[in-house]
Design a protein around this motif. Structure first.
Motif, PDB file in Angstrom:
ATOM      1  N   HIS A   6      55.706  51.061   4.424  1.00  0.00           N
ATOM      2  CA  HIS A   6      55.426  50.120   5.602  1.00  0.00           C
ATOM      3  C   HIS A   6      55.132  48.629   5.419  1.00  0.00           C
ATOM      4  O   HIS A   6      54.543  48.212   4.514  1.00  0.00           O
ATOM      5  N   LYS A   7      55.832  47.813   6.148  1.00  0.00           N
ATOM      6  CA  LYS A   7      55.638  46.566   6.108  1.00  0.00           C
ATOM      7  C   LYS A   7      54.959  45.740   7.310  1.00  0.00           C
ATOM      8  O   LYS A   7      55.451  46.144   8.349  1.00  0.00           O
ATOM      9  N   TYR A   8      54.043  44.934   7.133  1.00  0.00           N
ATOM     10  CA  TYR A   8      53.387  44.595   8.178  1.00  0.00           C
ATOM     11  C   TYR A   8      53.298  42.982   8.166  1.00  0.00           C
ATOM     12  O   TYR A   8      52.885  42.461   7.045  1.00  0.00           O
ATOM     13  N   SER A 157      58.513  38.660   2.922  1.00  0.00           N
ATOM     14  CA  SER A 157      57.921  40.099   2.724  1.00  0.00           C
ATOM     15  C   SER A 157      58.841  41.184   3.130  1.00  0.00           C
ATOM     16  O   SER A 157      58.836  42.116   2.905  1.00  0.00           O
ATOM     17  N   ASP A 158      59.825  40.788   4.232  1.00  0.00           N
ATOM     18  CA  ASP A 158      60.675  42.117   4.715  1.00  0.00           C
ATOM     19  C   ASP A 158      61.535  42.273   3.358  1.00  0.00           C
ATOM     20  O   ASP A 158      61.687  43.450   3.210  1.00  0.00           O
ATOM     21  N   THR A 159      61.894  41.367   2.831  1.00  0.00           N
ATOM     22  CA  THR A 159      62.830  41.592   1.660  1.00  0.00           C
ATOM     23  C   THR A 159      61.952  42.501   0.312  1.00  0.00           C
ATOM     24  O   THR A 159      62.478  43.131  -0.044  1.00  0.00           O
ATOM     25  N   SER A 212      67.743  34.866  13.295  1.00  0.00           N
ATOM     26  CA  SER A 212      66.774  35.592  13.948  1.00  0.00           C
ATOM     27  C   SER A 212      65.856  36.017  13.006  1.00  0.00           C
ATOM     28  O   SER A 212      65.988  36.947  12.195  1.00  0.00           O
ATOM     29  N   LYS A 213      64.461  35.366  13.102  1.00  0.00           N
ATOM     30  CA  LYS A 213      63.822  35.545  11.742  1.00  0.00           C
ATOM     31  C   LYS A 213      63.008  37.040  12.007  1.00  0.00           C
ATOM     32  O   LYS A 213      62.035  37.171  11.250  1.00  0.00           O
ATOM     33  N   VAL A 214      63.579  37.880  12.894  1.00  0.00           N
ATOM     34  CA  VAL A 214      62.917  39.105  12.929  1.00  0.00           C
ATOM     35  C   VAL A 214      63.046  39.968  11.558  1.00  0.00           C
ATOM     36  O   VAL A 214      62.258  40.965  11.200  1.00  0.00           O
TER      37      VAL A 214
END
Ligand code: ADP
Ligand code: ASP
Ligand code: MG
Length: 423
Positions: A6-8, A157-159, A212-214
């Motif tokens: 999970h990433k928050y 943090s996504d990466t 798109s920074k999502v």
């Protein structure tokens, strides 16, 4: 039992109340029998606050030794988050342990402020999971060969999350954020934007790379390379909604092309305000000049995006390209002090007030006239195009920053993205 990452994001971690909610949601997944690794960002606003403090003290041209310190400073935001989340999980009755990047370790190269992950040693994490613990790992940061703390660039943090999922061969990586999925464009700019239930990996890669920074671009690259099942979903649903429902919500990034599906010509609009334009006027037009200009820029570790070279007059030409705004001052300085004297360019100009707006769609591969339609739409709005760049599935234009929202809204409408989805 599945292994899930999970990433928050920052807003999802924005207060102790929200962190408590994250802990409750994670605990729900653990109680359902899954092993969980959680990768949180810094609390919202924290990275900006930390970098703002540093900016107050730094000179305009940010050198690598200063970038090293920026990383050490910015990385503290995530360190606080993992500790807080680990405590919140323990308050929910979970066994939990937090690690900073260096403790895992997550190894990166030494490109401060935009480091790339090279390897992740998952031994410790696996041992914790086997012992029944939830493992909480900092997003955004790692450690280089010399033991310096590095960060992965804004949105990194996504990466971190996808890289951890790839290294551990997780069953799924869920990116929880403040929107309930990937939209046709940023719903903050166009309220009529629509959520897509699925988006192809190729399109997501373009959307992310075009601003798109999502999702950070490198997270999508990792997902593609290691085939990590990746979903973007909301952290603002009630934490106790049924897991089955939650697991199907948001937007799934798909790797298989569905040949039966009629592809939309344009699926989404992306924009990027983080770039600046630099121009060399009156460069002698001879073989090797592009290399003479861009070679030193690459050596200074400055990424280049759109490039344009004009038709030459009297043996001289104008050469423009865009760079990240963070590198703008450094690039301008380099062009003025080194490149212009070496090439004999007459003048160096810079414009940080530009933006790039792009249309993206797999359907563009098989349709003609899409770019022309984009240019017509922009001309009808009186927007001047400064630069153009195209690939098989996107067309980008560089325009004055002040027209960005107008351009995005007009294009969203012109390509029928405002209409409700048929499926
Ligand atoms: P987080 O802190 O969770 O990482 P970010 O702010 O980095 O969240 O990314 C989520 C934001 O991305 C959304 O709030 C939205 O404004 C923006 N965004 C930009 N383009 C899109 C898009 N196509 N679909 C959804 N969100 C988008
Ligand atoms: N905290 C970092 C940032 O604000 C990383 C992230 O949120 O993904 O960019
Ligand atoms: Mg983000």
């Amino acid at each position: 039992m599945a292994l899930i990452v999970h990433k928050y994001g920052g807003t999802s971690m924005g207060s102790t109340e929200r962190i408590r909610n994250v802990a409750k949601r994670v605990a729900k997944w653990v109680r359902a029998g899954h092993q969980l690794v959680v990768v949180p960002s810094a609390m919202s606003g924290e990275t900006n606050r930390l970098l703002g403090l540093a900016k107050e003290l730094s000179p305009e041209v940010v050198t690598p030794p200063i970038q090293r310190e920026l990383d050490a400073i910015a990385a503290t935001g995530e360190q606080v988050s993992v500790g807080l989340l680990s405590i919140a999980l323990q308050s929910e009755g979970m066994e939990a342990v937090s690690y900073s990047g260096w403790q895992v370790p997550i190894r990166t190269d030494s490109s401060y402020t935009k480091a790339r992950i090279q390897s992740i040693d998952d031994a410790k994490v696996r041992a914790d999971l086997a012992a029944g613990r939830v493992v909480v790992i900092t997003g955004f940061q790692g450690i280089d060969e010399e033991g310096n703390i590095t960060t992965l660039g804004r949105g990194g943090s996504d990466t971190s999350a996808v890289a951890v999922a790839a290294a551990m061969k997780a069953d799924e990586c869920l990116i929880y954020t403040d929107v309930d999925g990937v939209y046709t464009t940023d719903p903050r700019i166009v309220p009529e934007a629509r959520r897509m239930a699925t988006i192809s990996f190729e399109e997501m890669l373009e959307m992310a790379s075009l601003g798109s920074k999502v999702l950070q671009i490198r997270s999508v690259e990792f997902a593609g390379k290691y085939r990590v099942p990746l979903r973007v979903l909301s952290s603002f649903t009630p934490w106790d909604i049924p897991i089955d429902e939650e697991a199907k919500s948001g937007t799934l990034i798909t790797f298989e092309e569905d040949e039966n599906m009629e592809q939309a010509v344009v699926s989404g609009i992306a924009f990027n305000r983080d770039e600046a334009k630099v121009t060399l006027l009156g460069v002698p037009d001879k073989p090797g000049v592009a290399f003479q200009i861009l070679g030193p820029v690459a050596d200074a570790n400055i990424d280049i995006d759109v490039i344009i070279q004009n038709v030459s007059h009297d043996g001289r030409t104008d050469f423009s390209f865009t760079v990240h705004r963070n590198d703008y001052a450094r690039c301008l300085d380099l062009l003025k002090t080194k490149v212009a004297p070496a090439t004999g360019a007459a003048q160096v100009l810079g414009d940080p007030k530009i933006c790039k707006v792009s249309i993206v769609g797999i359907g563009m591969k098989s349709h003609v006239g899409v770019a022309a339609k984009m240019f017509r739409c922009l001309s009808e709005e009186g927007i001047n195009i400064q630069m153009i760049s195209t690939s098989e599935i996107k067309t980008s234009v560089v325009i004055d920053e002040k027209y960005m929202e107008l351009a995005v809204r007009a294009l969203h409408k012109a390509f029928d993205l405002d209409r409700p989805a048929e499926n």
